[in-house]
Write a protein that holds these residues in place. Structure first.
Motif, PDB file in Angstrom:
ATOM      1  N   ALA A  37       0.030   7.069  -5.163  1.00 39.50           N
ATOM      2  CA  ALA A  37       1.476   6.838  -5.351  1.00 39.50           C
ATOM      3  C   ALA A  37       2.267   7.445  -4.188  1.00 39.50           C
ATOM      4  N   THR A  38       1.832   8.610  -3.717  1.00 31.93           N
ATOM      5  CA  THR A  38       2.531   9.256  -2.602  1.00 31.93           C
ATOM      6  C   THR A  38       2.363   8.441  -1.320  1.00 31.93           C
ATOM      7  N   LEU A  39       1.144   7.964  -1.067  1.00 30.69           N
ATOM      8  CA  LEU A  39       0.911   7.144   0.125  1.00 30.69           C
ATOM      9  C   LEU A  39       1.776   5.882   0.103  1.00 30.69           C
ATOM     10  N   GLU A  40       1.866   5.274  -1.090  1.00 30.25           N
ATOM     11  CA  GLU A  40       2.671   4.063  -1.230  1.00 30.25           C
ATOM     12  C   GLU A  40       4.147   4.372  -0.935  1.00 30.25           C
ATOM     13  N   ARG A  41       4.606   5.514  -1.450  1.00 26.57           N
ATOM     14  CA  ARG A  41       6.005   5.907  -1.248  1.00 26.57           C
ATOM     15  C   ARG A  41       6.281   6.202   0.230  1.00 26.57           C
ATOM     16  N   LEU A  42       5.338   6.935   0.869  1.00 28.22           N
ATOM     17  CA  LEU A  42       5.511   7.274   2.287  1.00 28.22           C
ATOM     18  C   LEU A  42       5.518   6.014   3.147  1.00 28.22           C
ATOM     19  N   GLU A  43       4.679   5.049   2.749  1.00 31.31           N
ATOM     20  CA  GLU A  43       4.624   3.792   3.506  1.00 31.31           C
ATOM     21  C   GLU A  43       5.931   3.008   3.320  1.00 31.31           C
ATOM     22  N   ASN A  44       6.453   3.015   2.088  1.00 30.08           N
ATOM     23  CA  ASN A  44       7.732   2.330   1.846  1.00 30.08           C
ATOM     24  C   ASN A  44       8.877   2.973   2.623  1.00 30.08           C
ATOM     25  N   LYS A  45       8.791   4.299   2.814  1.00 34.14           N
ATOM     26  CA  LYS A  45       9.835   5.012   3.579  1.00 34.14           C
ATOM     27  C   LYS A  45       9.651   4.827   5.083  1.00 34.14           C
ATOM     28  N   GLY A  46       8.540   4.242   5.477  1.00 32.06           N
ATOM     29  CA  GLY A  46       8.283   4.020   6.896  1.00 32.06           C
ATOM     30  C   GLY A  46       7.723   5.239   7.614  1.00 32.06           C
ATOM     31  N   LEU A  47       7.214   6.217   6.855  1.00 29.66           N
ATOM     32  CA  LEU A  47       6.681   7.430   7.482  1.00 29.66           C
ATOM     33  C   LEU A  47       5.215   7.272   7.868  1.00 29.66           C
ATOM     34  N   VAL A  48       4.489   6.396   7.184  1.00 29.26           N
ATOM     35  CA  VAL A  48       3.098   6.127   7.560  1.00 29.26           C
ATOM     36  C   VAL A  48       2.884   4.617   7.640  1.00 29.26           C
ATOM     37  N   THR A  49       1.841   4.242   8.383  1.00 30.68           N
ATOM     38  CA  THR A  49       1.432   2.837   8.425  1.00 30.68           C
ATOM     39  C   THR A  49      -0.025   2.773   7.996  1.00 30.68           C
ATOM     40  N   SER A  50      -0.482   1.605   7.584  1.00 35.36           N
ATOM     41  CA  SER A  50      -1.879   1.506   7.147  1.00 35.36           C
ATOM     42  C   SER A  50      -2.491   0.197   7.603  1.00 35.36           C
ATOM     43  N   GLN A  51      -3.814   0.216   7.703  1.00 33.90           N
ATOM     44  CA  GLN A  51      -4.538  -1.035   7.949  1.00 33.90           C
ATOM     45  C   GLN A  51      -5.907  -0.968   7.307  1.00 33.90           C
TER      46      GLN A  51
END
Lengths: 185, 109
Positions: free
Chosen positions: B47-61
């Motif tokens: 949930a935290t990773l999803e939130r951080l990604e939505n805030k634009g603080l992390v990216t994923s692939q």
């Protein structure tokens, strides 16, 4: 169940992480039974996290109604009942819609309806008990009796499991349909 | 100030930085648990990773899967410039709070 509560693009990687942790770290240390219990708890945790805000709102509506009936008694419960009923219906439809919109599956809506009502029942019992701990004098207790009694105050949310599944499912149907239309345009 | 981070968000971001190219969900879970000294729920990290990604603080692939994951892909995370900036702000804020005090605190409880 995970598939119902997670976005399709994160489902595979997240379930893979859970499986890897289970097989690599939990199973060798805890044994089959306790490891399976751990896995089940984690999956339920995912479902709870996704529905907790809806459950808190749902329980809040019930506890607020209980507090109103107890602290400001009335003889005409018609308006209050209508507000509580429509609020509950709206919340369950919205929970179903939102969960299905994210996952793309209407079944997610029904599952969200179930999880919302189940979690709200626990929250509502705790909230009602908390209010009773503060206000339990004779006028308050007679107001509770006049509004349906303690049984209704404590257990009404739990009786809404089936309506919760149905309304969540309806919201889910609309949510999943809306998602497909959104993707198409 | 770019973003106000909670302690758990900081733990997740720092775990991603420490893990470098190996920062995928389960490795992050283990690193966060190790640093916080307690068992951490996979749902909380996800949930935290999803939130951080939505805030634009992390990216994923997505990366390749492995047999222990039944072939399911790994999602690798990277902290973006906004994430670095948010971590620096968080560190600065804590240092401001502690300025002028000796650590560990002694005396009155």
């Amino acid at each position: 169940m995970l598939r119902l509560f997670l976005r399709p693009d994160v489902f595979l990687s997240t379930s893979g992480d859970l499986l890897e942790q289970y097989r690599d770290s939990i199973l060798p240390v805890r044994g089959l039974f306790r490891a399976d219990r751990w896995y089940l708890r984690q999956v339920l945790g995912f479902a709870l996290r996704k529905t907790l805000p809806w459950a808190a709102l749902f329980a809040g509506a019930f506890v607020a109604r209980f507090a109103l009936d107890m602290l400001h008694p009335t003889t005409d419960f018609h308006t209050r009942s209508r507000v509580t009923t429509y609020t509950s219906i709206g919340l369950l439809l919205a929970a179903g819609f939102w969960t299905a919109w994210r996952s793309g599956s209407f079944l997610a809506g029904a599952a969200a309806g179930f999880a919302t009502v189940a979690a709200a029942s626990v929250l509502s019992i705790a909230g009602t008990a908390g209010l009773l701990a503060f206000w339990h004098d004779a006028p308050a207790m007679s107001a509770i009796a006049a509004s349906g009694g303690l049984d209704e105050a404590f257990f009404l949310p739990a009786f809404l499991i089936v309506p919760g599944i149905v309304l969540g499912g309806i919201g889910g149907l609309v949510g999943a349909g809306a998602k497909r239309i959104w993707r198409a345009i | 100030m770019a973003e106000i981070l909670g302690t758990f968000e900081q733990a997740v971001l720092l775990a991603i930085i420490r893990l470098r190219d190996d920062a995928y969900g389960r490795a992050i879970l283990q690193e966060v648990g190790l640093r916080l000294g307690r068992e951490v729920a996979p749902g909380a990290v996800q949930a935290t990773l999803e939130r951080l990604e939505n805030k634009g603080l992390v990216t994923s692939q997505l990366g390749a899967g492995t047999p222990i994951r039944s072939g399911r892909p790994r999602r690798f995370y990277r902290v973006g410039p906004s994430g670095i900036s948010a971590l620096n702000d968080a560190r600065t804020a804590v240092e401001h709070l502690w300025r002028g005090l000796r650590w560990p605190l002694k005396g009155h409880a």
